[in-house]
Write an enzyme that holds these catalytic residues in place. Structure first.
Site, mmCIF file in Angstrom:
data_model
loop_
_atom_site.group_PDB
_atom_site.id
_atom_site.type_symbol
_atom_site.label_atom_id
_atom_site.label_comp_id
_atom_site.label_asym_id
_atom_site.label_seq_id
_atom_site.Cartn_x
_atom_site.Cartn_y
_atom_site.Cartn_z
ATOM 1 N N SER A 73 24.737 -0.977 -16.887
ATOM 2 C CA SER A 73 22.995 -0.941 -16.794
ATOM 3 C C SER A 73 22.757 0.001 -18.367
ATOM 4 C CB SER A 73 22.035 -0.319 -16.128
ATOM 5 O OG SER A 73 21.933 -1.422 -14.825
ATOM 6 N N LYS A 76 20.345 -0.948 -20.984
ATOM 7 C CA LYS A 76 18.587 -0.614 -20.902
ATOM 8 C C LYS A 76 18.864 0.551 -22.077
ATOM 9 C CE LYS A 76 19.573 -2.874 -15.870
ATOM 10 N NZ LYS A 76 19.298 -2.297 -14.662
ATOM 11 N N TYR A 200 19.904 -11.385 -20.257
ATOM 12 C CA TYR A 200 20.234 -9.918 -20.005
ATOM 13 C C TYR A 200 21.659 -10.233 -19.452
ATOM 14 C CZ TYR A 200 20.211 -7.058 -15.782
ATOM 15 O OH TYR A 200 20.728 -5.762 -14.927
ATOM 16 N N TYR A 252 18.227 5.372 -11.195
ATOM 17 C CA TYR A 252 17.532 4.760 -10.418
ATOM 18 C C TYR A 252 17.300 5.918 -9.140
ATOM 19 C CZ TYR A 252 20.396 1.417 -12.171
ATOM 20 O OH TYR A 252 21.587 0.876 -13.541
ATOM 21 N N VAL A 270 26.924 -0.033 -13.429
ATOM 22 C CA VAL A 270 27.964 -0.502 -12.453
ATOM 23 C C VAL A 270 29.055 -0.410 -13.288
ATOM 24 C CG1 VAL A 270 26.268 -0.997 -10.872
ATOM 25 C CG2 VAL A 270 27.185 -2.685 -11.938
HETATM 26 N N1 GLN Z 1 24.201 -6.904 -14.536
HETATM 27 C C1 GLN Z 1 24.004 -5.140 -13.742
HETATM 28 C C2 GLN Z 1 23.243 -6.033 -12.804
HETATM 29 O O1 GLN Z 1 22.350 -6.537 -13.267
HETATM 30 C C3 GLN Z 1 23.555 -4.058 -14.349
HETATM 31 C C4 GLN Z 1 22.839 -2.989 -12.476
HETATM 32 C C5 GLN Z 1 23.838 -1.974 -12.963
HETATM 33 O O2 GLN Z 1 24.922 -1.665 -13.805
HETATM 34 N N2 GLN Z 1 23.129 -0.959 -12.262
HETATM 35 O O3 GLN Z 1 22.791 -6.193 -11.502
#
Ligand code: GLN
Length: 324
Positions: A73, A76, A200, A252, A270
Site C-alpha cells: 500500500s 498508493k 492495482y 487506516y 502489508v
Molecule cells: N495489496 C494489498 C491488498 O490489496 C494492499 C494492502 C495493504 O498494504 N494494506 O490487500
C-alpha cells in the site's frame, strides 16, 4: 551512550538507526506476516531495515536496508501523485479525503457512501486512482508508467514488480474484486474491473528496499522536488496535501495512533514497510514483515517512535521533554 538531539548530524543519525536495528535483532514480539497473500506469507519475519534520506546531506541506513520487499500500500502514495498530475482536483469528485476508521479492505462503508471511497489510501480509493491512471492506455502501459515513475524517483532502473507477488494477489484478491465490482456498479470505475485490478495488484507488488523507497519519497519532504536530480515531481501545494492525507489516512484505522505516537505523515503496507515524511528534513523508511492486527508493521512503527523520540522530529512542533 544514547544520542538525543534536535538537529542530528549524519553521524548522530547513523548512531540512532544502528541502535534501533541492533535492538530489534533480539526482539521476539514481531506480530505476524500477512498470510492472506500467499507469497507474502513466505517472507522471513526476522528481518529489519531502516534508511533515512535527508533532503540536505547523505543517507544513512541500518540492518536489512538493502533487501527488497513488497511495497504494497505504500505504492498508493505514488499512484495518487501520478493521478493528481493527470487529472488534478477532478480526482476529488471520485474519492474523498477523510479517514475511514475502518480496515483497509472494508466493504461496508463503500455501500453506504454509494461507491465513493473515503480516501485514496484504503484499497477502494487506490482502485479508483488506478482507474484514473488507466485512462487512454492498456493495463500493461499503465503498469510500465507506474514502474517508470518509481525508477525515476528512486534514481534506480532496477526497481521492478515482483511478478510472483502480483500473481499471488490476483489469485486471492477476492475482496478487492468485490470492491471493484461494487464501484463499477455505482459508476465510479471507467474500465473493466479485471484491468483496473491488474494495475492495482502490480503496483502493490513493486519490490524496493528501504534506501530506494526513502529516496523515492524524498519529494514529499522537499516541497515536491526530488532532491538529487533537482526535478519538480509535483507542486508544493500538492505535496503538502499528500502529506496531510498520509498523516490522517496513511495507517487506516490506526492513523490516529500513528499521529499520536509518531507525529509525522506516514504510509504503511502489508509487506511490512512504512514510509515516513519529515517535511523540510528527510524521508524515512523502516521495514519488518511482521504486522499487527490492523496490518501495520509492529517493529517499523516502533522504529519510527524511537526515531522521533531521539530526534524530536514531528509536524506538531518541537519536543521539549520526553513523550508520554
Ligand atoms: N495489496 C494489498 C491488498 O490489496 C494492499 C494492502 C495493504 O498494504 N494494506 O490487500
Amino acid at each position: 551512550m544514547e544520542v538525543t538531539v534536535a538537529s542530528p548530524t549524519q553521524q548522530e543519525l547513523q548512531q540512532i538507526v544502528d541502535d534501533i536495528a541492533g535492538r530489534f535483532v533480539l526482539e521476539t514480539e514481531r506480530g505476524a506476516v500477512a498470510d492472506y497473500i500467499p507469497e507474502l506469507a513466505k517472507v522471513d519475519i526476522n528481518q529489519f531495515g531502516m534508511a533515512i534520506v535527508p533532503i540536505h546531506g547523505d543517507p544513512v541506513q541500518a540492518g536489512d536496508a538493502n533487501t527488497r520487499f513488497s511495497i504494497q500500500s505504500i505504492s498508493k502514495v505514488f499512484t495518487l501523485t501520478l493521478a493528481l498530475k493527470k487529472v488534478g482536483v477532478n480526482l476529488w469528485r471520485r474519492v474523498g479525503r477523510e479517514p475511514s476508521g475502518n480496515p483497509f479492505n472494508s466493504i461496508v462503508q463503500l455501500e453506504y457512501e454509494h461507491g465513493v471511497p473515503r480516501n485514496p489510501f484504503i484499497n477502494a480509493g487506490a482502485i479508483v486512482v488506478a482507474d484514473v491512471i488507466l485512462a487512454r492506455q492498456t493495463a500493461g502501459e499503465a503498469i510500465s508508467e507506474i514502474v517508470g515513475f518509481m525508477r525515476s524517483l528512486a534514481h534506480d532502473d532496477t526497481v521492478d514488480v515482483d511478478v510472483e507477488v502480483a500473481r499471488s494477489e490476483a489469485r486471492t484478491g477476492f475482496r478487492n474484486f468485490a470492491l471493484g465490482n461494487f464501484m463499477r456498479a455505482e459508476g465510479n470505475l471507467d474500465h473493466a474491473v479485471e484491468e483496473v485490478l491488474e494495475v492495482y495488484f502490480n503496483q502493490c507488488a513493486i519490490a524496493m528496499d528501504c534506501c530506494q523507497l526513502a529516496r523515492a519519497g524524498c519529494y514529499l519532504a522537499d516541497a515536491g522536488n526530488n532532491g538529487a536530480h533537482e526535478h519538480s515531481v509535483i507542486t508544493p501545494a500538492r505535496s503538502r496535501r499528500i502529506n496531510a492525507l498520509m498523516l490522517t489516512c496513511g495507517h487506516y484505522d490506526a492513523s490516529g495512533e500513528f499521529a499520536f505516537r509518531v507525529g509525522i505523515p506516514g504510509k504503511s503496507g502489508v509487506g511490512g514497510g512504512i514510509l515516513g515524511i519529515v517535511p523540510g528534513v528527510a524521508a524515512v523508511t523502516a521495514w519488518c514483515p511482521g504486522l499487527d492486527d490492523k496490518g501495520n508493521s509492529v517493529l517499523a512503527s516502533r522504529a519510527f517512535e524511537e526515531l522521533v523520540r531521539r530526534t524530536g522530529w514531528s509536524v506538531f512542533g518541537p519536543l521539549p521533554g520526553a513523550l508520554d
